[in-house]
Write a protein that holds these residues in place. Structure first.
Motif, PDB file in Angstrom:
ATOM      1  N   THR A 302      -1.466  12.266   3.782  1.00 49.08           N
ATOM      2  CA  THR A 302      -1.711  11.543   5.033  1.00 49.08           C
ATOM      3  C   THR A 302      -1.412  12.456   6.227  1.00 49.08           C
ATOM      4  O   THR A 302      -2.149  12.460   7.220  1.00 49.08           O
ATOM      5  CB  THR A 302      -0.861  10.260   5.110  1.00 49.08           C
ATOM      6  N   VAL A 377      -0.957   2.447   5.046  1.00 49.57           N
ATOM      7  CA  VAL A 377      -1.392   3.241   3.901  1.00 49.57           C
ATOM      8  C   VAL A 377      -0.232   3.502   2.952  1.00 49.57           C
ATOM      9  O   VAL A 377       0.909   3.547   3.366  1.00 49.57           O
ATOM     10  CB  VAL A 377      -1.949   4.611   4.340  1.00 49.57           C
ATOM     11  N   GLY A 378      -0.564   3.679   1.683  1.00 50.89           N
ATOM     12  CA  GLY A 378       0.435   4.173   0.737  1.00 50.89           C
ATOM     13  C   GLY A 378       0.723   3.248  -0.421  1.00 50.89           C
ATOM     14  O   GLY A 378       1.054   3.688  -1.501  1.00 50.89           O
ATOM     15  N   GLU A 379       0.629   1.959  -0.167  1.00 52.23           N
ATOM     16  CA  GLU A 379       0.888   0.987  -1.233  1.00 52.23           C
ATOM     17  C   GLU A 379       0.307  -0.344  -0.761  1.00 52.23           C
ATOM     18  O   GLU A 379       0.024  -0.509   0.428  1.00 52.23           O
ATOM     19  CB  GLU A 379       2.397   0.859  -1.484  1.00 52.23           C
ATOM     20  N   PRO A 380       0.155  -1.275  -1.677  1.00 48.59           N
ATOM     21  CA  PRO A 380      -0.358  -2.575  -1.241  1.00 48.59           C
ATOM     22  C   PRO A 380       0.607  -3.185  -0.221  1.00 48.59           C
ATOM     23  O   PRO A 380       1.821  -3.088  -0.379  1.00 48.59           O
ATOM     24  CB  PRO A 380      -0.371  -3.399  -2.536  1.00 48.59           C
ATOM     25  N   ASP A 402      -6.028  -1.633   6.701  1.00 56.26           N
ATOM     26  CA  ASP A 402      -5.299  -1.351   5.467  1.00 56.26           C
ATOM     27  C   ASP A 402      -6.149  -0.342   4.708  1.00 56.26           C
ATOM     28  O   ASP A 402      -7.208  -0.677   4.186  1.00 56.26           O
ATOM     29  CB  ASP A 402      -5.142  -2.656   4.676  1.00 56.26           C
ATOM     30  N   THR A 403      -5.685   0.912   4.690  1.00 54.67           N
ATOM     31  CA  THR A 403      -6.535   1.991   4.186  1.00 54.67           C
ATOM     32  C   THR A 403      -6.117   2.397   2.784  1.00 54.67           C
ATOM     33  O   THR A 403      -5.008   2.882   2.582  1.00 54.67           O
ATOM     34  CB  THR A 403      -6.430   3.213   5.116  1.00 54.67           C
ATOM     35  N   TRP A 404      -6.990   2.236   1.832  1.00 54.69           N
ATOM     36  CA  TRP A 404      -6.704   2.697   0.471  1.00 54.69           C
ATOM     37  C   TRP A 404      -7.326   4.058   0.240  1.00 54.69           C
ATOM     38  O   TRP A 404      -8.517   4.253   0.488  1.00 54.69           O
ATOM     39  CB  TRP A 404      -7.257   1.715  -0.586  1.00 54.69           C
ATOM     40  N   TRP A 405      -6.517   4.977  -0.241  1.00 54.30           N
ATOM     41  CA  TRP A 405      -7.015   6.297  -0.648  1.00 54.30           C
ATOM     42  C   TRP A 405      -5.934   7.030  -1.394  1.00 54.30           C
ATOM     43  O   TRP A 405      -4.889   6.435  -1.688  1.00 54.30           O
ATOM     44  CB  TRP A 405      -7.546   7.099   0.549  1.00 54.30           C
ATOM     45  N   GLN A 406      -6.157   8.285  -1.738  1.00 52.32           N
ATOM     46  CA  GLN A 406      -5.229   9.041  -2.583  1.00 52.32           C
ATOM     47  C   GLN A 406      -5.247  10.520  -2.196  1.00 52.32           C
ATOM     48  O   GLN A 406      -6.209  10.975  -1.553  1.00 52.32           O
ATOM     49  CB  GLN A 406      -5.680   8.989  -4.055  1.00 52.32           C
ATOM     50  N   THR A 407      -4.244  11.248  -2.637  1.00 54.95           N
ATOM     51  CA  THR A 407      -4.234  12.701  -2.425  1.00 54.95           C
ATOM     52  C   THR A 407      -5.569  13.291  -2.893  1.00 54.95           C
ATOM     53  O   THR A 407      -6.142  14.157  -2.233  1.00 54.95           O
ATOM     54  CB  THR A 407      -3.075  13.329  -3.240  1.00 54.95           C
ATOM     55  N   ASP A 493      -5.767   3.144 -10.303  1.00 54.65           N
ATOM     56  CA  ASP A 493      -5.383   1.875  -9.671  1.00 54.65           C
ATOM     57  C   ASP A 493      -6.144   0.700 -10.274  1.00 54.65           C
ATOM     58  O   ASP A 493      -7.272   0.849 -10.749  1.00 54.65           O
ATOM     59  CB  ASP A 493      -5.698   1.908  -8.170  1.00 54.65           C
ATOM     60  N   ILE A 505      -6.558  -4.067  -3.707  1.00 53.08           N
ATOM     61  CA  ILE A 505      -5.952  -3.099  -4.625  1.00 53.08           C
ATOM     62  C   ILE A 505      -4.680  -3.744  -5.174  1.00 53.08           C
ATOM     63  O   ILE A 505      -3.861  -4.255  -4.408  1.00 53.08           O
ATOM     64  CB  ILE A 505      -5.582  -1.788  -3.892  1.00 53.08           C
ATOM     65  N   ARG A 508      -0.888   0.672  -9.234  1.00 55.15           N
ATOM     66  CA  ARG A 508      -1.175   1.637 -10.296  1.00 55.15           C
ATOM     67  C   ARG A 508      -1.233   0.953 -11.661  1.00 55.15           C
ATOM     68  O   ARG A 508      -0.463   0.030 -11.932  1.00 55.15           O
ATOM     69  CB  ARG A 508      -0.089   2.719 -10.349  1.00 55.15           C
ATOM     70  N   ASN A 514       5.413   3.974  -7.228  1.00 54.34           N
ATOM     71  CA  ASN A 514       5.272   4.207  -5.807  1.00 54.34           C
ATOM     72  C   ASN A 514       6.534   3.701  -5.105  1.00 54.34           C
ATOM     73  O   ASN A 514       6.724   2.506  -4.937  1.00 54.34           O
ATOM     74  CB  ASN A 514       4.031   3.431  -5.342  1.00 54.34           C
ATOM     75  N   ARG A 519       4.693   8.879  -4.234  1.00 58.63           N
ATOM     76  CA  ARG A 519       4.143   8.753  -5.578  1.00 58.63           C
ATOM     77  C   ARG A 519       4.994   9.566  -6.550  1.00 58.63           C
ATOM     78  O   ARG A 519       5.168  10.760  -6.363  1.00 58.63           O
ATOM     79  CB  ARG A 519       2.724   9.287  -5.497  1.00 58.63           C
TER      80      ARG A 519
HETATM   81  C1  WT7 Z   1      -1.786   5.893  -4.431  1.00 57.49           C
HETATM   82  C2  WT7 Z   1      -2.087   7.259  -3.926  1.00 57.49           C
HETATM   83  C3  WT7 Z   1      -3.326   8.225   0.477  1.00 57.49           C
HETATM   84  C4  WT7 Z   1      -2.186   8.390   1.254  1.00 57.49           C
HETATM   85  C5  WT7 Z   1      -0.852   8.000   0.731  1.00 57.49           C
HETATM   86  C6  WT7 Z   1      -0.653   7.929  -0.747  1.00 57.49           C
HETATM   87  C7  WT7 Z   1      -1.532   3.761  -3.521  1.00 57.49           C
HETATM   88  C8  WT7 Z   1      -2.453   4.110  -1.212  1.00 57.49           C
HETATM   89  C9  WT7 Z   1      -2.928   2.068  -0.608  1.00 57.49           C
HETATM   90  C10 WT7 Z   1      -3.315   0.838  -0.009  1.00 57.49           C
HETATM   91  C11 WT7 Z   1      -2.734  -0.237  -1.991  1.00 57.49           C
HETATM   92  C12 WT7 Z   1      -2.434   2.044  -1.918  1.00 57.49           C
HETATM   93  C13 WT7 Z   1      -2.489   3.681  -4.675  1.00 57.49           C
HETATM   94  C14 WT7 Z   1      -3.019   5.103  -4.777  1.00 57.49           C
HETATM   95  N1  WT7 Z   1      -2.131   3.332  -2.264  1.00 57.49           N
HETATM   96  N2  WT7 Z   1      -2.921   3.363  -0.200  1.00 57.49           N
HETATM   97  N3  WT7 Z   1      -3.784   0.769   1.247  1.00 57.49           N
HETATM   98  N4  WT7 Z   1      -3.202  -0.284  -0.744  1.00 57.49           N
HETATM   99  N5  WT7 Z   1      -2.333   0.891  -2.604  1.00 57.49           N
HETATM  100  O1  WT7 Z   1      -1.277   8.972  -1.439  1.00 57.49           O
HETATM  101  O2  WT7 Z   1       0.568   9.771  -2.899  1.00 57.49           O
HETATM  102  O3  WT7 Z   1      -1.830  10.235  -3.484  1.00 57.49           O
HETATM  103  O4  WT7 Z   1      -0.879   7.927  -3.677  1.00 57.49           O
HETATM  104  O5  WT7 Z   1      -1.128   5.137  -3.425  1.00 57.49           O
HETATM  105  O6  WT7 Z   1      -1.809   3.339  -5.830  1.00 57.49           O
HETATM  106  O7  WT7 Z   1      -3.518   5.442  -6.031  1.00 57.49           O
HETATM  107  P1  WT7 Z   1      -0.848   9.312  -2.902  1.00 57.49           P
END
Ligand code: WT7
Length: 646
Positions: A302, A377-380, A402-407, A493, A505, A508, A514, A519
């Protein structure tokens, strides 16, 4: 590419109508779509030959092959004609006496000086540079300086222990380390230089560049260590950029998986920059007058995508704060919002819950009228925290994204479109896929599920921000993401679509937990625990925690004949702190005579979760359990534990 007409992205509005039209195009004609966006958001030195050459079945991802660009040029040089005197960063120190206001012109000069300093110590294109810094402007400057000369940065969060740092330095093969004497966070200091010394006790690097931050005296080992100010003062503030191939790596960032050691996720220059820039512009509805504050540390993705590259590629003004907002005075957080007139604020649910727990007085003490968009961001995010964020922080006037994404995804993948458009916001829903993103929720056989059914979240089509690999381990890249479901990228996820088609979402579905948005791989914590000479086996799970989302809960068995003693708990916690860092410390460690395993020897974490939560009625099918009596033993162990506490 040169024939492509550039769109006026400054005045373009992504609303439900334009979104629907562009989304259709992005899925039906992805190459045309991404070629247009590539021209809109990025300045290329040489155009590409092939837009997209990705193939999930071979675990190969490639975008804009043949093109040349420089990421730092896109973040700085190209803005100077119009924005030289615009503020790029309002930096707020942990201690309010330390502040900096850095314009685009000044940032450019400081980056050039840093880039020249790196060149002086022999860093050149393709070299790996480890950045282990606190949240000071130099963290961003060092990243951009690497990008300018084509060096590949790997930022390691300052909360990681020396051993975790060494593991990353070794895996990436870093030649140079950039660190500071100490970090300052919420009035405590973090001994960064000391940690680097410990990490390098038995490995050799060419140079350690040390930035003076707290001013404390630290050991300097000649000729390896050098103060940045001594290196920098004779350097010029102009530095030519190194033109890079679109597919040249920009950075490696380590993250945890469900097995083994951390994975070095590789992101490249062209596709990553486009995706970070474009998602920043549209998901946050960024407009020229906005002031954006992303509270994430640079050590996480992030911090990379929305603390540096996405906003700077758009010529935005950022706020950067040295402390950790979850540990800061709640008054200070809103004071910073008012002081800099922050209009877009982006943080994590764990920080929102911490702020919420401190009550409404800090809110009453601030205005927050500048706020327009609030991101998470980061978790539900749980609905209570969502509502507090919406109603109290944003006074019911701000749009929540509410932004869902990952590394691994490089940028935001699923997020609500900032209003207006939809009448009602949905607390806890990530909502719509971003342009060009094609999510597919599948069952365990890889078959798409219908709406309102939970399944595994996959992505069916490549996008430019997608990770290109795991450093030095291509087989693991394939195995982690592309081997579960043929032709699909597996996210790890769970998710479902509601009846309107919006995505939710659920968290995991693998052995990743988390904790406070961090993570953590259960396997990494378990291997730290079994380093203790008395421990035979360990099993780690995440259990719900009111502020952190999840906390680390460990079950350990001992090498036979050793009796359990509670004095082992701090020793075991220390093993984890040494191996990973405080962020992974188990809150609870319970002795287990045996662990529940399948006949093939796999630990059944699902059962441990039920036992830890005292939900024995939810154990479900235990027919694969090798030794059913283990459940009774564990129950007794936990009950004994509870009695001790009462
Ligand atoms: C995991 C990724 C992407 C930046 C921070 C984390 C969880 C992330 C959400 C959200 C629900 C989320 C998922 C994902 N996650 N954003 N908005 N709602 N869960 O990055 O350390 O790569 O972790 O964080 O489980 O797979 P990361």
């Amino acid at each position: 590419m040169s024939q492509l007409k550039q769109m006026d992205i400054v005045n373009f509005k992504l609303n439900q109508e334009t979104y629907s039209r562009l989304y259709q195009q992005s899925i039906n004609e992805p190459n045309t779509f991404w070629a247009e966006q590539g021209a809109n958001f990025v300045t290329w030195f040489v155009p590409w030959q092939v837009v997209n050459d990705s193939d999930f079945s071979k675990a190969t991802i490639s975008w804009f092959k043949g093109a040349k660009l420089n990421v730092c040029f896109n973040c700085l040089d190209r803005h100077l004609a119009k924005k030289a005197n615009q503020v790029a960063i309002f930096w707020e120190g942990d201690n309010a006496h330390r502040r900096q206001v850095i314009t685009y012109q000044r940032l450019y000069e400081r980056v050039c000086r840093f880039a020249n300093s790196l060149k002086t110590v022999g860093v050149s294109k393709g070299d790996k540079v480890c950045i282990y810094l606190p949240m000071i402007p130099e963290a961003m400057i060092a990243m951009l300086a690497c990008a300018r000369i084509g060096a590949v940065h790997t930022v390691v969060f300052g909360g990681f222990s020396p051993r975790a740092l060494r593991e990353r330095i070794q895996n990436a093969g870093c030649k140079v380390i950039i660190t500071a004497d100490e970090g300052i966070r919420n009035a405590t200091t973090i001994p960064l230089k000391k940690n680097v010394d410990a990490a390098l006790s038995d490995i050799t690097v060419r140079k350690v560049i040390v930035i003076k931050n707290s001013g404390t005296k630290v050991a300097m080992h000649s000729p390896r260590d050098i103060w940045y100010h001594e290196l920098a003062y004779q350097q010029s503030e102009a530095c030519e950029v190194q033109w890079m191939d679109a597919e040249d790596p920009l950075f490696i960032l380590y993250t945890s998986g469900s097995t083994g050691k951390p994975k070095g996720i590789i992101h490249t220059s062209g596709g990553y920059l486009l995706y970070a820039a474009m998602t920043f512009r549209y998901v946050f509805d960024y407009q020229a007058q906005d002031i954006f504050w992303c509270t994430a540390d640079m050590g996480w993705i992030t911090g990379h995508s929305y603390g540096v590259y996405g906003p700077l590629a758009n010529g935005a003004t950022l706020v950067m704060y040295e402390g950790l907002i979850a540990g800061a005075s709640p008054y200070l957080v809103w004071e910073i919002v008012d002081r800099y007139q922050v209009s877009i604020f982006y943080t994590a649910p764990t920080a929102i819950r911490t702020l919420m727990a401190s009550g409404d007085a800090p809110l009453a003490n601030s205005k927050r009228d500048s706020l327009r968009i609030l991101g998470t961001v980061g978790e539900p995010i749980n609905p209570e925290a969502w509502r507090w964020y919406h109603q109290k922080v944003g006074k019911g006037k701000c749009w929540i994204v509410d932004t869902w994404w990952q590394t691994e995804t490089g940028g935001i993948m699923i997020a609500p479109l900032p209003g207006p458009g939809k009448e009602q916001q949905k607390p806890g829903a990530a909502c719509q896929p971003f342009l060009g993103i094609k999510p597919l929720i599948v069952d365990e056989n890889g078959k798409a599920v219908v709406k309102e059914t939970q399944g595994f979240l996959t992505i069916a089509q490549s996008w430019p921000g997608q990770a290109r690999g795991i450093y030095a381990n291509p087989a693991r890249f394939d195995q982690s993401y592309f081997s579960q479901y043929k032709g699909l990228y597996f996210t790890g996820d769970g998710a479902f679509q509601d009846k309107d088609g919006d995505y939710w979402i659920t968290g995991r579905v693998d052995d990743v937990i988390n904790v406070a948005g961090h993570r953590l791989g259960t396997a990494e914590i378990e291997s730290a625990l079994v380093r203790h000479p008395l421990v035979a086996e360990a099993a780690v799970i995440g259990v719900p925690h009111p502020v952190k989302g999840e906390s680390v809960f460990a079950f350990v068995t001992l090498i036979s004949s050793n009796p359990w003693q509670d004095s082992l708990i701090p020793e075991l916690q220390q093993e984890v702190i040494v191996a990973i860092g405080k962020l992974a410390k188990p809150d609870k460690i319970v002795y287990a005579p045996k662990l529940p395993k399948t006949r093939s020897g796999k630990i059944m974490r699902r059962l441990l979760r039920c036992i830890a939560a005292d939900e024995l009625d939810k154990l479900g099918d235990i027919s694969t359990l090798a030794e059913p009596e283990v459940i009774e033993q564990l129950k007794a162990a936990l009950a004994a534990e509870k009695n001790k506490l009462e």
